[in-house]
Design an enzyme around this catalytic site. Structure first.
Site, PDB file in Angstrom:
ATOM      1  N   ASP A 233       0.825  -1.217   0.000  1.00  0.00           N
ATOM      2  CA  ASP A 233       0.000   0.000   0.000  1.00  0.00           C
ATOM      3  C   ASP A 233       0.855   1.261   0.000  1.00  0.00           C
ATOM      4  OD1 ASP A 233       0.844  -0.919   2.561  1.00  0.00           O
ATOM      5  OD2 ASP A 233      -0.313   0.734   3.427  1.00  0.00           O
ATOM      6  N   GLU A 234       0.237   2.374  -0.408  1.00  0.00           N
ATOM      7  CA  GLU A 234       0.808   3.730  -0.245  1.00  0.00           C
ATOM      8  C   GLU A 234       2.252   3.838  -0.699  1.00  0.00           C
ATOM      9  OE1 GLU A 234      -1.698   5.423   3.521  1.00  0.00           O
ATOM     10  OE2 GLU A 234      -0.019   4.109   3.978  1.00  0.00           O
TER      11      GLU A 234
END
Lengths: 436, 78
Positions: A233-234
């Protein structure tokens, strides 16, 4: 004198015991208490453990009898197979003892997956056999680490309660603590020169993947569950953009300026590395958002809003899916915030029955920016128990008013058992208050 | 119980539950294993000694005397 005593609980398990619980384990059971001899029947050991937990809830303090149980018949099984709780031990270290108290609290609410978010940017407390320097330099200090013995004892403690331990080694982002001694992160540049800052894992170097291959083959042997959570993620692309080697690699691969293709390339390599160990993997939804091709048995965790749209999109691609969006319990507010958790439903999206079947459950998440051993239990419990009921009970068990007195009783049960579950329904009391 | 079981039916008929009179039995025809025996041991303590249960599972040495030494009836009065 004239009230009969319950003398025994006859336990019957149909199938030979499995050694570890899995995503496919059968947790169904029946309990019949109609005479001085009660019966608990289950298909598997995991159902028997769930049934024993329920049986312990049926027994209550009684002024005349001391302890009492009513004539009862129960037929029970979980609505969803994956009923998880994520704890983040990187932003703040949490002791093994506190992690075990949390596992105990999970089993009192029939949650069955501990999502062990063990490392992140801030610290690397996992003592690796292959790369001891990772925690040597990456942990907050030499006490804030989980030794191999700690990990093994946590996994055993969870196994005894039918709880799976799914460990997360998130990458390529959220890896600052990994790169303190092993040169695997992207060197960031400013004005054509390295600026001593580091970004996500460097996908332009084979050495990165050689390291990951060794690391994940170790993880595959340490953590027995079929699934490893790979995060994904991210990912921030700025550092990649600034690095001349990465720029050259982008050109060489024909990715143009689309760095999500580089992220896809990186995740593809990682899922292939983990897949080659025989493990399955869970990932945050970005991996799918970035069109990485993953194994069919991948479990995708949805954490973005609006969750009905996100669930519809991911299940339309045919992946098994977990919902965590509405259960970030680290966001605290004054009052009965559990009602919103209770109202959230993993089937609340427009989709076919086939898509609904792909939703295997969900997770309550307790991120550690403002959480450590002083408040993780009181902040998590009994609020996480409302997520547990959403994931275990029938879809029509939705009335928070009907749930309130039962949740109060469950909270008092936690206190009786020595677990400091915080008040969540305004002014009230328990016969046995917490007084450790 | 919490979570709410899929199907539950109870009547007002009560049964007393006494630590000295109650025990778990594994049916002869049942499968069994270490997980079951340790679960039964755990739940016996959880039902009858809830107040010292957590200390027991986290640090058995620290509590075993308390559970061992406490005559059952005292606990029952509790």
């Amino acid at each position: 004198r004239d009230t009969p005593l319950l003398k025994r609980l006859n336990v019957y398990i149909q199938e030979p015991c499995e050694q570890y619980p899995t995503l496919e384990s059968d947790e169904s059971y029946t309990i019949v208490v109609t005479s001085d001899s009660a019966v608990l029947e289950a298909v598997s050991i995991w159902g028997a453990i769930r049934g024993l937990e329920t049986f312990s809830h049926l027994i209550y303090p009684d002024d005349n009898l001391g302890l009492a149980i009513n004539q009862t018949t129960i037929i029970d099984f979980p609505r969803f197979q994956h009923r998880g709780l994520l704890l983040d031990t990187s932003r703040h270290f949490i002791s093994i003892k506190t992690l075990k108290i949390n596992l105990e609290a999970m089993s009192n609410s029939k949650m069955n997956v501990f999502h062990f978010h063990i490392v992140d940017d801030q610290s690397f407390p996992y003592e690796s056999r292959s790369f001891p320097d990772l925690s040597g330099a990456g942990a907050y200090n030499q006490d804030h680490v989980y030794s191999q013995e700690d990990i093994a004892s946590l996994i055993e403690f969870a196994r005894q309660r039918g709880i799976r331990v799914v460990v997360e080694f998130d990458s390529p982002g959220h890896t600052q603590s990994w790169g303190r001694v092993i040169d695997i992160l992207t060197h960031c540049y400013s004005g054509g020169k390295p600026n001593n800052e580091f970004g996500p894992m460097d996908p332009s170097r084979n050495s990165t993947f050689n390291f990951l291959k060794k690391m994940f083959s170790e993880v595959a042997t340490v953590f027995p569950d079929h699934y490893v959570h790979l995060g994904g993620d991210e990912v921030d692309f700025d550092c990649w953009r600034s690095n001349p080697d990465v720029q050259a690699f982008m050109k060489q691969m024909g990715f143009g300026n689309d760095y999500s293709l580089l992220e896809q390339y990186y995740m593809q390599k990682v899922v292939d590395i983990v897949g080659s160990t025989g493990k399955g993997y869970a990932v945050w939804q970005e991996i799918i958002d970035n069109n990485v091709t993953v194994k069919a048995d991948t479990v995708v965790e949805v954490w973005k809003d609006p969750y009905p749209d996100e669930l519809a999109r991911v299940t339309k691609l045919g992946y098994r899916t977990l919902l965590s969006t509405c259960w970030y319990l680290n966001y605290i507010s004054y009052g009965k915030d559990w009602v919103n958790y209770y109202k959230c439903d993993p089937h609340n999206f427009a989709g076919t029955d086939a898509q609904k079947k792909l939703v295997v459950g969900g997770e309550a998440c307790m991120w550690g920016e403002f959480i450590d051993a002083t408040n993780v239990i009181t902040t998590t419990w009994p609020r996480a128990a409302t997520v547990a009921e959403r994931l275990w009970s029938a879809a029509n068990v939705t009335d928070p008013n009907a749930a309130t007195p039962r949740l109060e009783e469950h909270r008092c049960r936690y206190l009786r058992r020595g677990i400091p579950a915080a008040p969540v329904n305004g002014p009230s009391y328990c016969d046995f208050e917490f007084n450790r | 119980p919490w979570p709410q079981p899929q199907a539950i039916h109870t009547t007002p008929q009560q049964y007393g539950v006494h630590p000295a009179a109650f025990h778990f039995l594994v049916n002869q025809t049942s499968q069994t294993c270490d997980l079951l025996t340790s679960a039964l041991d755990r739940y016996y303590k959880l039902i009858f000694y809830p107040y010292s249960y957590l200390n027991y599972i986290l640090d058995p040495e620290s509590v075993i005397d308390e559970i061992k030494d406490k005559p059952k009836k005292t606990l029952f009065d509790l």
